[in-house]
Design an enzyme around this catalytic site. Structure first.
Site, mmCIF file in Angstrom:
data_model
loop_
_atom_site.group_PDB
_atom_site.id
_atom_site.type_symbol
_atom_site.label_atom_id
_atom_site.label_comp_id
_atom_site.label_asym_id
_atom_site.label_seq_id
_atom_site.Cartn_x
_atom_site.Cartn_y
_atom_site.Cartn_z
ATOM 1 N N CYS A 48 85.337 -42.943 19.025
ATOM 2 C CA CYS A 48 85.148 -43.678 20.280
ATOM 3 C C CYS A 48 86.063 -44.899 20.296
ATOM 4 C CB CYS A 48 83.685 -44.112 20.373
ATOM 5 S SG CYS A 48 83.333 -45.173 21.787
ATOM 6 N N CYS A 51 83.710 -48.215 20.289
ATOM 7 C CA CYS A 51 82.906 -48.672 19.144
ATOM 8 C C CYS A 51 83.312 -48.059 17.813
ATOM 9 C CB CYS A 51 81.419 -48.403 19.391
ATOM 10 S SG CYS A 51 80.945 -46.681 19.152
ATOM 11 N N CYS A 97 79.184 -41.722 24.587
ATOM 12 C CA CYS A 97 79.055 -42.025 23.169
ATOM 13 C C CYS A 97 77.614 -42.437 22.913
ATOM 14 C CB CYS A 97 80.004 -43.158 22.802
ATOM 15 S SG CYS A 97 79.737 -43.783 21.128
ATOM 16 N N CYS A 100 77.354 -46.362 21.682
ATOM 17 C CA CYS A 100 77.585 -47.538 22.537
ATOM 18 C C CYS A 100 77.415 -47.235 24.018
ATOM 19 C CB CYS A 100 78.965 -48.137 22.263
ATOM 20 S SG CYS A 100 80.335 -47.157 22.885
ATOM 21 N N CYS A 122 85.180 -31.953 28.192
ATOM 22 C CA CYS A 122 86.409 -32.375 28.840
ATOM 23 C C CYS A 122 86.445 -33.897 28.768
ATOM 24 C CB CYS A 122 86.350 -31.878 30.290
ATOM 25 S SG CYS A 122 87.793 -32.285 31.251
#
Ligand SMILES: [Zn+2]
Length: 135
Positions: A48, A51, A97, A100, A122
């Site tokens: 991510c 984070c 995510c 976060c 996607c």
């Protein structure tokens, strides 16, 4: 819903570039075929960009020709959070995510890509950061 990583909006704004902020925190979509990882075959882990949590690996990345990096499975099932998204007059499943809450993209299924899961995560390139496998 609370996340392990939570920051005030102004802090996200300060830490991310304007384009990263627009996608990760405001659920914008980067234009098709423009993201840096669309056709990437490099072996590694995609984490991510907000984070740093590990989200996807090159093992489950496949050529969907849809214009965005596509994966048939997350690295771990609980690395991502799936949320029904009724924006833009469609019913889609948003992928965030799980650590976060940042927006990553959408997941579609039953498209006949012939992957083990028949799912296509996607994901916006700009939501991810690739760390290449060593050696
Ligand atoms: Zn995150």
């Amino acid at each position: 819903m609370s996340y392990d990583v939570e920051k005030p909006d102004e802090q996200w704004r300060a830490e991310l570039t304007p384009s990263e902020y627009a996608v990760l925190r405001q659920a914008a979509t980067e234009p098709a075929f423009t993201g840096e990882y669309t056709n990437t075959k490099t072996k590694g882990v995609y984490s991510c960009r907000a984070c740093g949590a590990d989200l996807f690996t090159s093992e489950t990345k496949f050529d969907s020709h849809c214009g965005w990096p596509s994966f048939f499975d997350p690295k771990d099932t609980d690395a991502v959070e799936l949320i029904e998204d009724r924006s833009h007059g469609m019913v889609r499943t948003e992928v965030r995510c799980a650590r976060c809450g940042s927006h990553l993209g959408h997941v579609f299924e039953g498209e006949g890509y012939g992957t083990p899961t028949d799912q296509r995560y996607c994901i916006n390139s700009i939501s991810l950061r690739l760390t290449e496998d060593e050696g």
